[in-house]
Motif scaffolding. Structure first.
Motif, PDB file in Angstrom:
ATOM      1  N   THR A  76       0.859  -1.174   0.000  1.00 58.10           N
ATOM      2  CA  THR A  76       0.000   0.000   0.000  1.00 58.10           C
ATOM      3  C   THR A  76       0.902   1.234   0.000  1.00 58.10           C
ATOM      4  O   THR A  76       1.842   1.313   0.788  1.00 58.10           O
ATOM      5  CB  THR A  76      -0.894  -0.001   1.248  1.00 58.10           C
ATOM      6  OG1 THR A  76      -1.767  -1.141   1.180  1.00 58.10           O
ATOM      7  CG2 THR A  76      -1.712   1.273   1.349  1.00 58.10           C
ATOM      8  N   PRO A  77       0.667   2.200  -0.869  1.00 53.43           N
ATOM      9  CA  PRO A  77       1.508   3.405  -0.865  1.00 53.43           C
ATOM     10  C   PRO A  77       1.484   4.097   0.489  1.00 53.43           C
ATOM     11  O   PRO A  77       0.450   4.147   1.164  1.00 53.43           O
ATOM     12  CB  PRO A  77       0.864   4.287  -1.949  1.00 53.43           C
ATOM     13  CG  PRO A  77       0.155   3.329  -2.849  1.00 53.43           C
ATOM     14  CD  PRO A  77      -0.340   2.235  -1.947  1.00 53.43           C
ATOM     15  N   PHE A 141      -2.500  -6.158   6.648  1.00 53.24           N
ATOM     16  CA  PHE A 141      -3.284  -5.505   7.693  1.00 53.24           C
ATOM     17  C   PHE A 141      -4.747  -5.556   7.250  1.00 53.24           C
ATOM     18  O   PHE A 141      -5.091  -5.076   6.170  1.00 53.24           O
ATOM     19  CB  PHE A 141      -2.837  -4.051   7.872  1.00 53.24           C
ATOM     20  CG  PHE A 141      -3.608  -3.293   8.922  1.00 53.24           C
ATOM     21  CD1 PHE A 141      -3.211  -3.321  10.247  1.00 53.24           C
ATOM     22  CD2 PHE A 141      -4.735  -2.565   8.581  1.00 53.24           C
ATOM     23  CE1 PHE A 141      -3.915  -2.631  11.219  1.00 53.24           C
ATOM     24  CE2 PHE A 141      -5.448  -1.867   9.536  1.00 53.24           C
ATOM     25  CZ  PHE A 141      -5.035  -1.900  10.864  1.00 53.24           C
ATOM     26  N   ARG A 142      -5.592  -6.145   8.078  1.00 55.10           N
ATOM     27  CA  ARG A 142      -7.014  -6.322   7.713  1.00 55.10           C
ATOM     28  C   ARG A 142      -7.897  -5.631   8.749  1.00 55.10           C
ATOM     29  O   ARG A 142      -7.877  -5.976   9.931  1.00 55.10           O
ATOM     30  CB  ARG A 142      -7.333  -7.817   7.638  1.00 55.10           C
ATOM     31  CG  ARG A 142      -8.811  -8.179   7.454  1.00 55.10           C
ATOM     32  CD  ARG A 142      -9.408  -7.633   6.168  1.00 55.10           C
ATOM     33  NE  ARG A 142     -10.512  -8.443   5.693  1.00 55.10           N
ATOM     34  CZ  ARG A 142     -11.780  -8.354   6.125  1.00 55.10           C
ATOM     35  NH1 ARG A 142     -12.093  -7.467   7.067  1.00 55.10           N
ATOM     36  NH2 ARG A 142     -12.715  -9.149   5.631  1.00 55.10           N
ATOM     37  N   CYS A 143      -8.655  -4.635   8.318  1.00 58.64           N
ATOM     38  CA  CYS A 143      -9.575  -3.936   9.215  1.00 58.64           C
ATOM     39  C   CYS A 143     -10.880  -4.718   9.316  1.00 58.64           C
ATOM     40  O   CYS A 143     -11.321  -5.372   8.361  1.00 58.64           O
ATOM     41  CB  CYS A 143      -9.847  -2.526   8.697  1.00 58.64           C
ATOM     42  SG  CYS A 143     -10.937  -1.561   9.764  1.00 58.64           S
ATOM     43  N   MET A 149      -4.674  -3.509   3.822  1.00 52.27           N
ATOM     44  CA  MET A 149      -3.457  -2.897   3.304  1.00 52.27           C
ATOM     45  C   MET A 149      -2.316  -3.896   3.430  1.00 52.27           C
ATOM     46  O   MET A 149      -2.446  -4.918   4.110  1.00 52.27           O
ATOM     47  CB  MET A 149      -3.105  -1.623   4.086  1.00 52.27           C
ATOM     48  CG  MET A 149      -4.110  -0.495   3.988  1.00 52.27           C
ATOM     49  SD  MET A 149      -3.530   0.983   4.899  1.00 52.27           S
ATOM     50  CE  MET A 149      -4.868   2.132   4.540  1.00 52.27           C
ATOM     51  N   ILE A 150      -1.191  -3.590   2.817  1.00 47.70           N
ATOM     52  CA  ILE A 150       0.057  -4.319   3.037  1.00 47.70           C
ATOM     53  C   ILE A 150       1.095  -3.272   3.422  1.00 47.70           C
ATOM     54  O   ILE A 150       1.369  -2.334   2.669  1.00 47.70           O
ATOM     55  CB  ILE A 150       0.501  -5.107   1.801  1.00 47.70           C
ATOM     56  CG1 ILE A 150      -0.515  -6.203   1.481  1.00 47.70           C
ATOM     57  CG2 ILE A 150       1.881  -5.708   2.020  1.00 47.70           C
ATOM     58  CD1 ILE A 150      -0.189  -7.007   0.245  1.00 47.70           C
ATOM     59  N   GLY A 295      -4.510  -0.300  -2.468  1.00 46.70           N
ATOM     60  CA  GLY A 295      -3.193  -0.311  -3.092  1.00 46.70           C
ATOM     61  C   GLY A 295      -3.007   0.908  -3.959  1.00 46.70           C
ATOM     62  O   GLY A 295      -3.569   1.977  -3.686  1.00 46.70           O
ATOM     63  N   GLU A 296      -2.243   0.775  -5.022  1.00 47.47           N
ATOM     64  CA  GLU A 296      -2.048   1.885  -5.942  1.00 47.47           C
ATOM     65  C   GLU A 296      -3.265   2.009  -6.848  1.00 47.47           C
ATOM     66  O   GLU A 296      -3.844   1.016  -7.283  1.00 47.47           O
ATOM     67  CB  GLU A 296      -0.787   1.666  -6.770  1.00 47.47           C
ATOM     68  CG  GLU A 296       0.493   1.689  -5.938  1.00 47.47           C
ATOM     69  CD  GLU A 296       1.730   1.466  -6.778  1.00 47.47           C
ATOM     70  OE1 GLU A 296       1.583   0.980  -7.911  1.00 47.47           O
ATOM     71  OE2 GLU A 296       2.827   1.781  -6.302  1.00 47.47           O
TER      72      GLU A 296
END
Length: 328
Positions: A76-77, A141-143, A149-150, A295-296
């Motif tokens: 994830t940026p 990362f999981r909400c 996200m990563i 992500g992007e």
């Protein structure tokens, strides 16, 4: 999304700090054969000029290395990971922490470890940074809200710090408490965060806390943690939903009994103590079978959620013979 990691916890090589290098790494990984990485030829030769890496905190530099057991194709940026957050002390909107967390006072910072321990501690963040072996790990990362996200975190295994306090045989749970600062917007005006009680409290079973995947993060993307991401010290438990990953920790208490966390107190039928990522157990108001990966660019499609967020091989044994629907 191809995930590449080994089951060893040994550190293999150094890492990088510049954001441009992260982008360079992603581009190389996208074109690199899977076998190349799995054979351990790895990034040391590719990024040899970036072998020495440092985290800067309060104008002091602390070395960290990259654990290549955790590699992801796509990160994830930083701009998204640092502006799309839940930190309710600063408001309920995702960008509230980004705009409001500048008031967070992160220095000096002391951490207290007490309760069922032989050696209660009060330790400064500087002492922690000096004494703990820092490394970078790229984790999913999981909400609980079904987005993910990563993120490349910089931190250390929580068990290494906890062992300094020598937990007693009576220590069954670990309770975390975040900073409560009088000038935090939602502390001054509870309406801004729907009257959530502060300080924020979370907990783990002690065997979860001692697991090597459980880390305390002090940085991300090669830099110290931004305030909105939980500076200067936050918990990262990658197989659990994000609300378990408590931010800006000031106290850790070991206990004989299971604590009542903030979200359990507010809505125990929706947010359980364990909060393990589980696509088969829906939130009462939405499915957990898929997630929106941030992500992007823009992604209109969703990806399937993995049990334990993809870390089942490492952590499923912690929950053997447990009803994961009842113990959600």
């Amino acid at each position: 999304m191809r995930i590449i990691y080994k089951k060893s916890w040994e550190i293999k090589e150094n890492t990088i700090t510049d954001e441009g290098v992260y982008q360079k790494r992603r581009e190389i990984l996208k074109t690199m054969p899977l076998g190349f990485l799995s054979l351990g030829m790895g990034m040391q030769g590719i990024f040899a000029e970036e072998n020495i890496t440092e985290l800067v905190f309060n104008e002091k530099k602390y070395s960290f290395i990259k654990n290549i057991n955790y590699l992801q194709e796509e990160l994830t940026p930083f701009e998204k990971a640092s502006t799309y957050n839940n930190f309710y002390e600063f408001g309920m909107q995702k960008d509230d922490p980004y705009y409001r967390a500048k008031i967070l006072k992160t220095s000096p910072w002391d951490l207290v470890i007490d309760g069922e321990v032989e050696k209660p501690l009060k330790i400064s963040l500087e002492k922690i940074l000096q004494s703990m072996p820092l490394e970078e790990r790229v984790y999913r990362f999981r909400c609980v809200e079904a987005w993910s996200m990563i993120i490349p975190w910089i931190g250390f295994e929580f068990n290494k710090l906890l062992k300094l306090a020598k937990p007693t045989s009576q220590a069954k749970y670990v309770i975390f408490e975040t900073l409560k600062q009088d000038d935090m917007p939602a502390v001054k005006n509870p309406f801004l965060a729907a009257n959530i009680p502060f300080p924020y409290v979370e907990g783990l079973r002690i065997d979860e806390a001692m697991h090597p995947l459980c880390i305390l993060a002090v940085g991300m993307y090669g830099r110290k943690l931004p305030n909105q991401n939980g500076a200067p010290l936050r918990l990262v438990v990658p197989w659990k939903y994000g609300f378990k990953n408590i931010k800006s920790i000031v106290r850790i208490t070991l206990s004989k009994t299971q604590p009542l966390s903030t979200w359990q107190r507010l809505a125990g039928d929706e947010y359980g103590f364990y909060a393990n990522v589980n696509p088969d157990v829906a939130h009462p108001r939405w499915s957990q079978a898929s997630e929106r990966f941030i992500g992007e660019g823009y992604r209109p499609t969703r990806i399937k959620t993995q049990i334990f967020n993809g870390y089942g091989d490492e952590v499923a044994r912690l929950y053997a013979n447990m009803d994961l629907e009842k113990n959600f």
